[in-house]
Design a protein around this motif. Structure first.
Motif, PDB file in Angstrom:
ATOM      1  N   THR A  85       0.798  -1.229   0.013  1.00  0.00           N
ATOM      2  CA  THR A  85      -0.192  -0.114   0.288  1.00  0.00           C
ATOM      3  C   THR A  85       0.826   1.151   0.045  1.00  0.00           C
ATOM      4  OG1 THR A  85       0.024  -0.053   2.468  1.00  0.00           O
ATOM      5  CG2 THR A  85      -1.923  -1.203   1.031  1.00  0.00           C
ATOM      6  N   ARG A  86       2.001   1.085   0.567  1.00  0.00           N
ATOM      7  CA  ARG A  86       3.151   2.500   0.353  1.00  0.00           C
ATOM      8  C   ARG A  86       3.793   2.603  -0.773  1.00  0.00           C
ATOM      9  NH1 ARG A  86       3.259  -0.339   5.339  1.00  0.00           N
ATOM     10  NH2 ARG A  86       5.283  -1.393   4.633  1.00  0.00           N
ATOM     11  N   SER A  87       3.602   1.691  -1.666  1.00  0.00           N
ATOM     12  CA  SER A  87       4.636   1.769  -2.838  1.00  0.00           C
ATOM     13  C   SER A  87       3.752   2.383  -4.258  1.00  0.00           C
ATOM     14  CB  SER A  87       4.760   0.179  -3.530  1.00  0.00           C
ATOM     15  OG  SER A  87       5.450  -0.309  -2.397  1.00  0.00           O
ATOM     16  N   GLN A  88       4.665   3.250  -4.896  1.00  0.00           N
ATOM     17  CA  GLN A  88       3.973   4.204  -6.033  1.00  0.00           C
ATOM     18  C   GLN A  88       4.198   3.148  -7.344  1.00  0.00           C
ATOM     19  OE1 GLN A  88       6.926   5.442  -4.260  1.00  0.00           O
ATOM     20  NE2 GLN A  88       6.199   7.507  -3.595  1.00  0.00           N
ATOM     21  N   ILE A  89       4.914   2.124  -7.595  1.00  0.00           N
ATOM     22  CA  ILE A  89       4.909   1.235  -8.537  1.00  0.00           C
ATOM     23  C   ILE A  89       4.558  -0.090  -8.038  1.00  0.00           C
ATOM     24  CG2 ILE A  89       6.689   0.228 -10.309  1.00  0.00           C
ATOM     25  CD1 ILE A  89       8.151   2.985  -9.941  1.00  0.00           C
ATOM     26  N   LEU A  90       3.752  -0.648  -8.766  1.00  0.00           N
ATOM     27  CA  LEU A  90       3.374  -2.218  -8.385  1.00  0.00           C
ATOM     28  C   LEU A  90       3.393  -2.916  -9.661  1.00  0.00           C
ATOM     29  CD1 LEU A  90      -0.048  -1.408  -6.782  1.00  0.00           C
ATOM     30  CD2 LEU A  90       2.189  -1.928  -5.519  1.00  0.00           C
ATOM     31  N   VAL A 138      -7.507  -9.065  -8.816  1.00  0.00           N
ATOM     32  CA  VAL A 138      -7.891  -9.388  -7.619  1.00  0.00           C
ATOM     33  C   VAL A 138      -6.775  -8.809  -6.428  1.00  0.00           C
ATOM     34  CG1 VAL A 138      -8.090 -11.162  -5.573  1.00  0.00           C
ATOM     35  CG2 VAL A 138      -9.256 -11.489  -7.830  1.00  0.00           C
ATOM     36  N   LEU A 139      -5.632  -8.737  -6.766  1.00  0.00           N
ATOM     37  CA  LEU A 139      -4.665  -8.451  -6.106  1.00  0.00           C
ATOM     38  C   LEU A 139      -4.594  -6.824  -6.176  1.00  0.00           C
ATOM     39  CD1 LEU A 139      -1.558 -11.059  -6.748  1.00  0.00           C
ATOM     40  CD2 LEU A 139      -2.570 -10.463  -4.596  1.00  0.00           C
ATOM     41  N   LEU A 140      -4.598  -6.511  -7.424  1.00  0.00           N
ATOM     42  CA  LEU A 140      -4.829  -4.893  -7.472  1.00  0.00           C
ATOM     43  C   LEU A 140      -6.116  -4.397  -6.794  1.00  0.00           C
ATOM     44  CD1 LEU A 140      -3.798  -2.146  -8.912  1.00  0.00           C
ATOM     45  CD2 LEU A 140      -5.355  -2.975 -10.750  1.00  0.00           C
ATOM     46  N   ARG A 141      -7.113  -5.023  -6.639  1.00  0.00           N
ATOM     47  CA  ARG A 141      -8.244  -4.394  -6.122  1.00  0.00           C
ATOM     48  C   ARG A 141      -8.029  -4.440  -4.573  1.00  0.00           C
ATOM     49  NH1 ARG A 141     -13.978  -5.334  -8.487  1.00  0.00           N
ATOM     50  NH2 ARG A 141     -13.247  -5.587 -10.636  1.00  0.00           N
ATOM     51  N   ARG A 142      -7.448  -5.345  -3.981  1.00  0.00           N
ATOM     52  CA  ARG A 142      -7.129  -5.673  -2.768  1.00  0.00           C
ATOM     53  C   ARG A 142      -6.197  -4.510  -2.164  1.00  0.00           C
ATOM     54  NH1 ARG A 142      -5.890 -11.942  -1.225  1.00  0.00           N
ATOM     55  NH2 ARG A 142      -7.966 -12.556  -1.333  1.00  0.00           N
ATOM     56  N   THR A 143      -4.986  -4.207  -3.175  1.00  0.00           N
ATOM     57  CA  THR A 143      -4.177  -3.161  -2.542  1.00  0.00           C
ATOM     58  C   THR A 143      -4.744  -1.716  -2.796  1.00  0.00           C
ATOM     59  OG1 THR A 143      -2.519  -4.511  -4.134  1.00  0.00           O
ATOM     60  CG2 THR A 143      -2.025  -2.357  -3.349  1.00  0.00           C
ATOM     61  N   LEU A 144      -5.828  -1.372  -3.611  1.00  0.00           N
ATOM     62  CA  LEU A 144      -6.173  -0.061  -4.142  1.00  0.00           C
ATOM     63  C   LEU A 144      -7.393  -0.082  -2.892  1.00  0.00           C
ATOM     64  CD1 LEU A 144      -7.057  -0.027  -7.770  1.00  0.00           C
ATOM     65  CD2 LEU A 144      -5.312   1.036  -6.349  1.00  0.00           C
ATOM     66  N   ASN A 145      -8.023  -1.312  -2.379  1.00  0.00           N
ATOM     67  CA  ASN A 145      -8.928  -1.108  -1.164  1.00  0.00           C
ATOM     68  C   ASN A 145      -8.304  -0.674   0.165  1.00  0.00           C
ATOM     69  OD1 ASN A 145     -10.992  -1.262  -2.860  1.00  0.00           O
ATOM     70  ND2 ASN A 145     -11.276  -3.561  -2.440  1.00  0.00           N
ATOM     71  N   ARG A 187      -2.188   4.094  -3.812  1.00  0.00           N
ATOM     72  CA  ARG A 187      -2.343   5.013  -4.957  1.00  0.00           C
ATOM     73  C   ARG A 187      -1.201   4.877  -5.788  1.00  0.00           C
ATOM     74  NH1 ARG A 187      -6.515   3.957  -4.074  1.00  0.00           N
ATOM     75  NH2 ARG A 187      -8.281   4.792  -2.761  1.00  0.00           N
ATOM     76  N   PRO A 188      -0.885   4.050  -6.565  1.00  0.00           N
ATOM     77  CA  PRO A 188       0.275   3.893  -7.105  1.00  0.00           C
ATOM     78  C   PRO A 188       0.365   4.653  -8.596  1.00  0.00           C
ATOM     79  CG  PRO A 188      -1.124   1.997  -7.913  1.00  0.00           C
ATOM     80  CD  PRO A 188      -1.927   2.688  -6.897  1.00  0.00           C
ATOM     81  N   SER A 189       1.639   5.168  -8.862  1.00  0.00           N
ATOM     82  CA  SER A 189       1.915   6.155  -9.897  1.00  0.00           C
ATOM     83  C   SER A 189       1.830   5.226 -11.297  1.00  0.00           C
ATOM     84  CB  SER A 189       3.173   6.647  -9.823  1.00  0.00           C
ATOM     85  OG  SER A 189       3.004   7.620  -8.659  1.00  0.00           O
ATOM     86  N   ALA A 190       2.506   3.929 -11.079  1.00  0.00           N
ATOM     87  CA  ALA A 190       2.598   3.103 -12.382  1.00  0.00           C
ATOM     88  C   ALA A 190       2.398   1.655 -11.851  1.00  0.00           C
ATOM     89  CB  ALA A 190       4.057   3.287 -12.948  1.00  0.00           C
ATOM     90  N   ILE A 191       1.946   0.840 -12.987  1.00  0.00           N
ATOM     91  CA  ILE A 191       1.531  -0.556 -12.669  1.00  0.00           C
ATOM     92  C   ILE A 191       2.339  -1.229 -13.780  1.00  0.00           C
ATOM     93  CG2 ILE A 191       0.006  -2.117 -12.756  1.00  0.00           C
ATOM     94  CD1 ILE A 191      -2.144  -0.559 -11.456  1.00  0.00           C
ATOM     95  N   LEU A 192       3.188  -2.094 -13.497  1.00  0.00           N
ATOM     96  CA  LEU A 192       3.795  -3.043 -14.320  1.00  0.00           C
ATOM     97  C   LEU A 192       3.280  -4.383 -14.464  1.00  0.00           C
ATOM     98  CD1 LEU A 192       7.583  -2.421 -13.461  1.00  0.00           C
ATOM     99  CD2 LEU A 192       6.275  -1.404 -15.293  1.00  0.00           C
ATOM    100  N   VAL A 193       2.891  -5.016 -15.733  1.00  0.00           N
ATOM    101  CA  VAL A 193       2.267  -6.117 -15.804  1.00  0.00           C
ATOM    102  C   VAL A 193       2.878  -7.045 -16.852  1.00  0.00           C
ATOM    103  CG1 VAL A 193      -0.063  -7.180 -16.445  1.00  0.00           C
ATOM    104  CG2 VAL A 193       0.028  -4.868 -15.260  1.00  0.00           C
ATOM    105  N   THR A 230      14.502   4.933 -10.096  1.00  0.00           N
ATOM    106  CA  THR A 230      13.439   5.800 -10.402  1.00  0.00           C
ATOM    107  C   THR A 230      13.212   6.754  -9.227  1.00  0.00           C
ATOM    108  OG1 THR A 230      11.743   4.329  -9.500  1.00  0.00           O
ATOM    109  CG2 THR A 230      12.220   4.340 -11.846  1.00  0.00           C
ATOM    110  N   GLY A 231      13.661   6.232  -8.128  1.00  0.00           N
ATOM    111  CA  GLY A 231      13.427   7.242  -6.697  1.00  0.00           C
ATOM    112  C   GLY A 231      12.049   6.867  -6.278  1.00  0.00           C
TER     113      GLY A 231
END
Length: 125
Positions: free
Chosen positions: A58-63, A102-109, A113-119, A83-84
Motif C-alpha cells: 500500500t505504500r508503494s508508487q510502482i506495483l 484481485v491483487l490490484l483491487r485488494r491493494t487499492l482497497n 495509490r500507485p503512480s505506475a503498474i507493471l504487468v 526511479t526514486g
C-alpha cells in the motif's frame, strides 16, 4: 429374569471420549499453527502475495503484477534506485490476469495509490 432397561445413564462421564476429543483438538490446533509447512510452494506464494497486497504494497508508487517471469525478473530495489519511487512486486507463480485484478483491487482497497503498474502476461492469456 427381569428385562434390562436401556434408559439414559446418568452420572457417568465417558472419559475415553472426552480424552479423544481433547487429543484430536490438540493435534488439529498444532497442525493449523504449522499450515505453511504443509502447503505447496505455489499456494504459499499466492497466500503471501494476498497478504502483502493488503499490508506492505500500500505504500508503494510502482506495483508489479504477472507471472513468475515478473516475479523472478523484476527486482523492486533496482527500480527504486533508478526511479526514486517505492516499488513492490506482487507477481505470483502461474498468475492469470484474474489473479492480478484481485491483487490490484485488494491493494487499492487497502489505500494504495500507485503512480505506475507493471504487468506481465503469457501470450496465451
Amino acid at each position: 429374569m427381569r428385562p434390562r432397561s436401556f434408559g439414559p445413564i446418568r452420572g457417568k462421564v465417558p472419559w475415553g471420549l472426552v480424552g479423544l476429543i481433547g487429543l484430536v483438538t490438540l493435534i488439529e490446533w498444532s497442525l493449523v499453527r504449522q499450515a505453511d509447512d504443509f502447503t505447496a510452494l505455489e499456494n504459499l506464494n499466492w497466500r503471501l502475495s494476498g497478504r502483502a497486497a493488503r499490508r506492505e504494497a500500500t505504500r508503494s508508487q510502482i506495483l508489479c503484477f504477472g507471472t513468475s517471469m515478473m516475479q523472478m525478473g523484476i527486482i523492486p530495489k533496482v527500480i527504486e534506485e533508478r526511479t526514486g519511487l517505492r516499488a513492490f512486486n506482487l507477481a505470483v507463480c502461474a498468475g492469470p490476469p484474474q489473479a492480478d485484478e484481485v491483487l490490484l483491487r485488494r491493494t487499492l482497497n487497502a489505500g494504495a495509490r500507485p503512480s505506475a503498474i507493471l504487468v506481465d502476461y503469457h501470450p496465451h492469456c
